[in-house]
Design an enzyme around this catalytic site. Structure first.
Site, mmCIF file in Angstrom:
data_model
loop_
_atom_site.group_PDB
_atom_site.id
_atom_site.type_symbol
_atom_site.label_atom_id
_atom_site.label_comp_id
_atom_site.label_asym_id
_atom_site.label_seq_id
_atom_site.Cartn_x
_atom_site.Cartn_y
_atom_site.Cartn_z
ATOM 1 N N THR A 122 0.807 -1.211 0.000
ATOM 2 C CA THR A 122 0.000 0.000 0.000
ATOM 3 C C THR A 122 0.841 1.262 0.000
ATOM 4 O OG1 THR A 122 -1.553 1.298 1.357
ATOM 5 C CG2 THR A 122 -0.125 -0.227 2.508
ATOM 6 N N GLU A 155 0.232 3.645 1.812
ATOM 7 C CA GLU A 155 0.294 4.108 3.202
ATOM 8 C C GLU A 155 1.654 3.802 3.826
ATOM 9 O OE1 GLU A 155 -1.909 5.773 5.208
ATOM 10 O OE2 GLU A 155 -3.291 6.078 3.525
ATOM 11 N N TYR A 172 -2.215 0.462 10.540
ATOM 12 C CA TYR A 172 -2.380 -0.203 9.247
ATOM 13 C C TYR A 172 -1.091 -0.129 8.438
ATOM 14 C CZ TYR A 172 -3.798 -0.804 4.358
ATOM 15 O OH TYR A 172 -3.874 -1.198 3.055
ATOM 16 N N LYS A 182 1.440 -3.211 7.398
ATOM 17 C CA LYS A 182 1.757 -3.487 6.001
ATOM 18 C C LYS A 182 3.260 -3.393 5.745
ATOM 19 C CE LYS A 182 -2.135 -4.320 3.723
ATOM 20 N NZ LYS A 182 -2.331 -5.483 2.835
#
Length: 367
Positions: free
Chosen positions: A131, A133, A155, A159
């Site tokens: 991701t 992010e 999150y 990840k």
């Protein structure tokens, strides 16, 4: 016939990936979690087709937090490709359930790779849904495969663990494991709690009178938004390479949440004007073109009026740490994979708002 195993098959990406692989002649197996309610809505059109279910598409109960189920399914299916798309993927929610987020998003990937190693399926190709992010507090713009990571949420941190687990198992055990660092990708199948879908669905409900206001958090957050089906094609291409590698998939454009709101309203002929500041900022209807609604959607009586306050800010939607701007550079994917995003921002918004207005109109006229 190649066999593919998909986690998160009932999600947005999982449903599009299933359609893509079936079109390419794969036998597709999906992992679903046991639930007391049906959660297969995005794949019901496949699930309910007697020519597909249990012939080309097979669903199995399992969970990324249950290693025994992963081992059992790998032994049973012996897939050629695995697409690990399952996750607790809501950034704001990850602050509220950080342990669960880590169990699924971080350790789930580790469990899966270790299951591959233990079962001896060394020929399998593994795709990890990474991701944007990961970049969090950005160190450079645009972001590439070489940009340093600085995640800003449980999150993102989870990840990041999964990302480096992929790299480590690739180097330590010679597994064909790849990271797809995907920037935001949306569609009419996006979950209702994600900001893009929340915007388009709320506007569609305003048109029908089922909702009066859209409540949001940070309007200035900038994102690189693409079209999910195209990104699934990119995921597939990553696993078709001769050597495992990691790729950024992005559009190379960025727009703010505020712009997404404005573009969504514009698609139904409504102009938004902003007033106030910070938590007191509001979006007010400054103009309406009823012909756009009448011609494009067949709606003669939209429940909207000039002067209505339709967008408000709620600080409860703010994140403890924010990611202000994400914009990706997918030059490597274009060069190596031949992949490039085709759907532009205004086209994406149009696709989503039209789908939601049509759906809400169908609900409103249901007997």
């Amino acid at each position: 016939m190649k066999k593919a195993l998909i986690t998160g098959i009932t999600g947005q990406d999982g449903s599009y990936m299933t359609e893509l692989l079936l079109e390419k002649g794969y036998e597709v197996h999906g992992i679903i979690r046991k639930s007391s309610s049906f959660n297969t809505g995005r794949i019901d059109h496949l699930y309910q087709d007697p020519e597909i279910l249990d012939k080309k598409l097979f669903l199995h109960f399992g969970d990324l937090i249950d290693p025994s189920s992963l081992n059992r399914l790998l032994d049973k299916i012996e897939p050629d490709e695995i697409y690990n798309l399952a996750a607790q993927s809501h950034v704001k929610v990850s602050f509220e359930i950080p342990d669960y987020t880590a169990q699924v998003d971080a350790l789930g990937t580790l469990r899966f790779l270790d299951a591959i190693r233990e079962t001896g399926l060394r020929q399998v190709k593994f795709y990890q849904a990474s991701t944007s992010e990961l970049f969090g507090k950005i160190q450079e713009t645009p972001q590439t495969e070489r940009t340093p990571f600085y995640p800003r949420s449980p999150y993102g941190v989870s990840k990041l663990f999964a990302y480096w687990t992929i790299v480590n198992y690739r180097e330590a055990y010679d597994l064909f494991a790849c990271n797809g660092i995907l920037f935001n990708h949306e569609s009419p199948r996006r979950g209702n709690t994600f900001v893009t879908k929340k915007i388009t669905r709320a506007i569609a409900q305003m048109v029908s009178g089922a909702q009066s206001k859209l409540t949001l958090g940070n309007l200035n957050a900038g994102r690189d938004w693409g079209y999910a089906p195209e990104f699934c094609e990119g995921m597939w291409r990553i696993l078709q390479q001769d050597a495992a590698d990691d790729f950024v998939l992005a559009t190379g454009e960025h727009h703010s949440v505020r712009e997404f709101v404005e573009e969504s309203f514009a698609n139904i002929g409504v102009t938004i004007e902003w007033t106030g500041e910070a938590e007191n900022e509001r979006g007010i209807i400054a103009g309406i073109d009823p012909m756009i609604l009448a011609v494009r959607f067949g709606i003669e009586d939209p429940k909207l009026a000039v002067g209505m306050s339709v967008v408000e800010i709620d600080p409860n939607y703010y994140r403890p740490t924010e990611v202000d701007l994400l914009i990706g550079d997918s030059t490597k994917a274009e060069t190596v994979l031949g992949w490039k995003s085709q759907t532009k921002f205004h086209e994406l918004v149009k696709i989503m708002i039209e789908a939601d207005v049509e759906n809400e109109s169908r609900i409103a006229t249901r007997p």
